[in-house]
Write a protein that holds these residues in place. Structure first.
Motif, PDB file in Angstrom:
ATOM      1  N   THR A  81       0.886  -1.163   0.150  1.00  0.00           N
ATOM      2  CA  THR A  81      -0.143  -0.066  -0.043  1.00  0.00           C
ATOM      3  C   THR A  81       0.838   1.304   0.083  1.00  0.00           C
ATOM      4  N   VAL A  82       1.760   1.096   0.983  1.00  0.00           N
ATOM      5  CA  VAL A  82       2.770   2.476   0.857  1.00  0.00           C
ATOM      6  C   VAL A  82       3.382   2.727  -0.384  1.00  0.00           C
ATOM      7  N   ALA A  83       4.063   1.550  -0.967  1.00  0.00           N
ATOM      8  CA  ALA A  83       4.603   1.842  -2.196  1.00  0.00           C
ATOM      9  C   ALA A  83       3.857   2.523  -3.451  1.00  0.00           C
ATOM     10  N   ILE A  84       2.161   1.794  -3.666  1.00  0.00           N
ATOM     11  CA  ILE A  84       1.661   2.052  -4.464  1.00  0.00           C
ATOM     12  C   ILE A  84       1.194   3.536  -4.366  1.00  0.00           C
ATOM     13  N   CYS A  85       0.814   4.014  -2.903  1.00  0.00           N
ATOM     14  CA  CYS A  85       0.366   5.285  -2.725  1.00  0.00           C
ATOM     15  C   CYS A  85       1.289   6.386  -3.105  1.00  0.00           C
ATOM     16  N   LEU A  86       2.813   6.249  -2.800  1.00  0.00           N
ATOM     17  CA  LEU A  86       3.750   7.102  -3.116  1.00  0.00           C
ATOM     18  C   LEU A  86       3.924   7.159  -4.474  1.00  0.00           C
ATOM     19  N   ILE A  87       3.731   6.022  -5.248  1.00  0.00           N
ATOM     20  CA  ILE A  87       3.872   6.297  -6.877  1.00  0.00           C
ATOM     21  C   ILE A  87       2.672   6.984  -7.457  1.00  0.00           C
ATOM     22  N   ILE A  88       1.513   6.568  -6.793  1.00  0.00           N
ATOM     23  CA  ILE A  88       0.386   7.343  -7.563  1.00  0.00           C
ATOM     24  C   ILE A  88       0.363   8.935  -7.133  1.00  0.00           C
ATOM     25  N   ALA A  89       0.801   9.237  -5.828  1.00  0.00           N
ATOM     26  CA  ALA A  89       0.595  10.579  -5.165  1.00  0.00           C
ATOM     27  C   ALA A  89       1.671  11.552  -5.680  1.00  0.00           C
ATOM     28  N   ALA A 169      -4.790   9.894  -0.076  1.00  0.00           N
ATOM     29  CA  ALA A 169      -4.513  11.133   0.346  1.00  0.00           C
ATOM     30  C   ALA A 169      -3.569  11.543   1.250  1.00  0.00           C
ATOM     31  N   PHE A 170      -3.137  10.897   2.196  1.00  0.00           N
ATOM     32  CA  PHE A 170      -2.254  11.334   3.332  1.00  0.00           C
ATOM     33  C   PHE A 170      -0.783  11.283   2.423  1.00  0.00           C
ATOM     34  N   ALA A 171      -0.566  10.541   1.208  1.00  0.00           N
ATOM     35  CA  ALA A 171       0.622  10.785   0.626  1.00  0.00           C
ATOM     36  C   ALA A 171       0.591  12.144  -0.166  1.00  0.00           C
ATOM     37  N   ILE A 172      -0.464  12.151  -0.758  1.00  0.00           N
ATOM     38  CA  ILE A 172      -0.587  13.415  -1.559  1.00  0.00           C
ATOM     39  C   ILE A 172      -0.411  14.766  -0.580  1.00  0.00           C
ATOM     40  N   PHE A 173      -1.046  14.999   0.616  1.00  0.00           N
ATOM     41  CA  PHE A 173      -0.918  15.800   1.273  1.00  0.00           C
ATOM     42  C   PHE A 173       0.604  15.967   1.821  1.00  0.00           C
ATOM     43  N   THR A 174       1.186  15.004   2.392  1.00  0.00           N
ATOM     44  CA  THR A 174       2.534  15.159   2.822  1.00  0.00           C
ATOM     45  C   THR A 174       3.708  15.431   1.873  1.00  0.00           C
ATOM     46  N   LEU A 175       3.445  14.762   0.483  1.00  0.00           N
ATOM     47  CA  LEU A 175       4.371  14.967  -0.609  1.00  0.00           C
ATOM     48  C   LEU A 175       4.210  16.445  -0.951  1.00  0.00           C
ATOM     49  N   TYR A 176       2.908  17.042  -1.140  1.00  0.00           N
ATOM     50  CA  TYR A 176       2.638  18.345  -1.542  1.00  0.00           C
ATOM     51  C   TYR A 176       3.294  19.453  -0.616  1.00  0.00           C
ATOM     52  N   LEU A 177       3.184  19.125   0.623  1.00  0.00           N
ATOM     53  CA  LEU A 177       3.809  20.261   1.439  1.00  0.00           C
ATOM     54  C   LEU A 177       5.393  20.235   1.441  1.00  0.00           C
ATOM     55  N   PRO A 211      11.856  14.278   3.336  1.00  0.00           N
ATOM     56  CA  PRO A 211      11.115  14.151   4.514  1.00  0.00           C
ATOM     57  C   PRO A 211       9.565  13.931   4.277  1.00  0.00           C
ATOM     58  N   GLY A 212       9.034  14.578   3.211  1.00  0.00           N
ATOM     59  CA  GLY A 212       7.608  14.244   2.961  1.00  0.00           C
ATOM     60  C   GLY A 212       7.469  12.806   2.410  1.00  0.00           C
ATOM     61  N   ILE A 213       8.409  12.140   1.660  1.00  0.00           N
ATOM     62  CA  ILE A 213       8.264  10.956   1.260  1.00  0.00           C
ATOM     63  C   ILE A 213       8.242   9.913   2.654  1.00  0.00           C
ATOM     64  N   TRP A 214       8.965  10.414   3.430  1.00  0.00           N
ATOM     65  CA  TRP A 214       9.174   9.354   4.697  1.00  0.00           C
ATOM     66  C   TRP A 214       8.012   9.563   5.699  1.00  0.00           C
ATOM     67  N   ALA A 215       7.329  11.262   5.899  1.00  0.00           N
ATOM     68  CA  ALA A 215       6.335  10.964   6.730  1.00  0.00           C
ATOM     69  C   ALA A 215       5.198  10.629   6.030  1.00  0.00           C
ATOM     70  N   GLY A 216       4.979  10.619   4.728  1.00  0.00           N
ATOM     71  CA  GLY A 216       3.775   9.893   4.192  1.00  0.00           C
ATOM     72  C   GLY A 216       3.755   8.517   4.342  1.00  0.00           C
TER      73      GLY A 216
END
Lengths: 290, 265
Positions: A81-89, A169-177, A211-216
């Motif tokens: 889940t983490v891997a796919i979320c990061l890629i699509i986010a 959405a968590f990945a989108i928000f942390t990466l966006y920040l 840092p964003g990738i890690w936090a997400g």
């Protein structure tokens, strides 16, 4: 930014502000956790809790491979889940921070609404969509494809889809920040030094949003080890994950000590994995610096 | 030339993935909206006809109305308490330095990263053991406590962003002009933080209103909308449930738009 003002705990100003949180989280978060730990040393007999203070429950946990298979499956699903979320986010977060300016607010509203809407409803919507007689199969068969294409519901893939859906959405928000905090001039400097867009992206943007990738990743990982609705409704309960097992232990078997022990094992193993990874990444960074 | 082609290519990839993710996010939502207008009894395609029949059923169904009332009650109480505690914690965590600042930040934020189902179970154990000693059982009030534990950190994080960008000299100026510390809060601090506080309140409301996991564990026999829907899925559902979903979506999207407006101003 506001400067930090030194305060003593005797200062009523600090007490008024900090004490409610401290009281709330110690009485309703820390204390229950401690009690959960204590409960694991008790036994359950005839659906009743017995204060026996021994290691009976823990022996049971460590002697049944069944629990550990489920735990392994859970960790695997969470990592996927983490891997796919990061890629699509990533493209969404990157676009939001750099190129979608004109539509930024509308996009944020759409993503936030989808994120904050009741999880039960969204998962239920997916079940209806993927159902044998649901939308997806109907669309497929109406363009002449065999409807069996979507024999997707009640598999691990459907569970995974639901988990990615609930948490991306968590990945989108942390990466966006973290992307919007990157100093543009660094990227421009890379261009000046002759880097193309892709090279600048790979060597400047990506490392800076670590840092964003890690936090997400941490947030999504910890939340997805507790996934319950997705494996139950979309996965059809066929390959249970830890949360479902724990829930059953409490509800069906009414074995509180065992449920408490399984909860703790799940939490400890997940936190351990997070710490292990942060150590690995930290080491790599130190190695690069040297 | 190559740079421009690259730029065009990146634009296509980014907008394309945005479109894909929005479709992905809205598939279940539009599926529910579509099925709510199904006339027949069953949730299968093709539609037997389009009607508002199930919306009528919904407003005659006392269980559903009860669940709606419980959800709203829990959400309102949770919102008020969680936003108040979260706002104060945000000021303490961002503006002050005291013994154990880091421990305080960790304690205040950690429930965010705790899976809700497990939090629900841990709290259920706690309330069951306490309940046996003090003679109470789980119900609306234990559900509210659970919601507060989980939602206060969210409120804190949202307000903290506002506090972080807050210019403390304005407060000093007010104090120099002779304002008491209550007046400084009443006329300077709170109004300046208001957009953050209000959007925290909106999120708190939505998170509580739509919460399944904590309510499921902690509300005893009380049903809220999410648990009512969950029990419906389990039994085998009718378009009544998609109709409930659609009714829930409307205030949700309005509140999210409102929160977004507030943070921009």
């Amino acid at each position: 930014m506001a400067d930090e003002v030194p305060r003593s705990w005797r200062d009523p100003d600090l007490l008024i502000k900090a004490l409610p949180t401290v009281l709330l989280q110690t009485t309703c978060f820390l204390a229950p956790l401690v009690m959960t730990f204590l409960l694991t040393f008790q036994r359950s007999r005839n659906f009743q809790l017995q204060w026996s203070w021994d290691l009976w429950t823990w022996t049971d946990v460590f002697s049944k491979p069944h629990y550990w298979t489920i735990l392994g499956h859970t960790i695997f699903m969470a990592a996927a889940t983490v891997a796919i979320c990061l890629i699509i986010a990533f493209p969404i977060a990157y676009g939001l921070a750099t190129r979608f300016k004109a539509w930024e607010n509308e996009i944020k509203v759409l993503i936030t609404f989808a994120f904050i809407t009741d999880a039960t409803l969204k998962i239920y919507g997916w079940a209806l969509f993927l159902d044998k007689n649901g939308m997806a199969n109907y669309a497929l068969s109406s363009i002449g494809l065999p409807p069996e294409m979507v024999a997707f519901l009640y598999t691990d893939w459907a569970t995974l889809l639901g988990m990615v859906y609930s948490l991306s959405a968590f990945a989108i928000f942390t990466l966006y920040l973290s992307i919007s905090n990157i100093d543009r001039s660094l990227i421009l400097a890379a261009y000046d030094a002759g880097a193309g867009k892709f090279r600048a992206h790979w060597e400047v943007t990506l490392p800076l949003c670590k840092p964003g990738i890690w936090a997400g990743s941490v947030l999504i990982f910890l939340l997805s080890v507790g996934a319950f609705l997705e494996p139950k409704v979309l996965g059809g309960g066929k390959s249970p994950m830890s949360a479902e097992l724990i829930r059953q232990t409490f509800e069906t078997r009414v074995n509180w000590p065992l449920g408490a022990a399984l909860t703790l094992v799940l939490m400890v193993v997940s936190v351990f994995i997070v710490l292990l990874f942060s150590r690995l990444i930290g080491l790599k960074r130190a190695g690069l610096a040297a | 030339m190559i740079a421009r082609l690259e730029g065009r290519f990146i634009d296509i990839v980014l907008w394309g993935s945005l479109a894909a993710i929005l479709i992905f996010f809205y598939i279940p939502i539009f599926t529910l909206i579509a099925f709510s207008f199904q006339e027949g009894r069953f949730l299968t395609l093709p539609f037997e006809g389009i009607s508002l029949r199930w919306y009528g059923e919904l407003f005659r169904n006392t269980n559903a109305l009860n669940a709606l009332w419980n959800s709203t009650l829990i959400a309102i109480i949770t919102t008020v308490i969680a936003t108040a505690i979260g706002t104060m914690a945000a000021i303490a965590a961002v503006r002050y330095r005291f013994r154990g600042t880091d421990a305080f930040r960790l304690l205040a934020g950690v429930p965010l990263a705790f899976p809700q189902l497990l939090l629900g179970i841990v709290l259920l154990l706690w309330f069951s053991v306490l309940g046996r000693m003090l003679d109470f059982s789980t119900g609306i009030s234990t559900a509210i406590i659970g919601h507060i534990v989980y939602i206060t950190p969210f409120a804190m994080v949202i307000v903290a962003v506002q506090v972080y960008n807050f210019d403390a000299t304005v407060e000093d100026a007010a104090r120099d002009c002779g304002a008491s510390s209550f007046e400084v809060y009443r006329y300077v601090t709170i109004p300046l933080l208001w957009p953050g506080i209000f959007s925290a309140a909106i999120f708190a409301f939505l998170l509580s209103w739509g919460n399944f996991y904590l309510t499921y564990s902690l509300a005893g026999s009380t049903r809220t909308l999410p648990t009512f829907i969950f029990s419906g899925i389990a039994i085998g559902s009718s378009p009544l449930y998609p109709a409930i979903a659609t009714v829930i979506f409307i205030p949700g999207i309005l509140l999210v738009i409102l929160a977004n407006r507030l943070r921009r101003t």
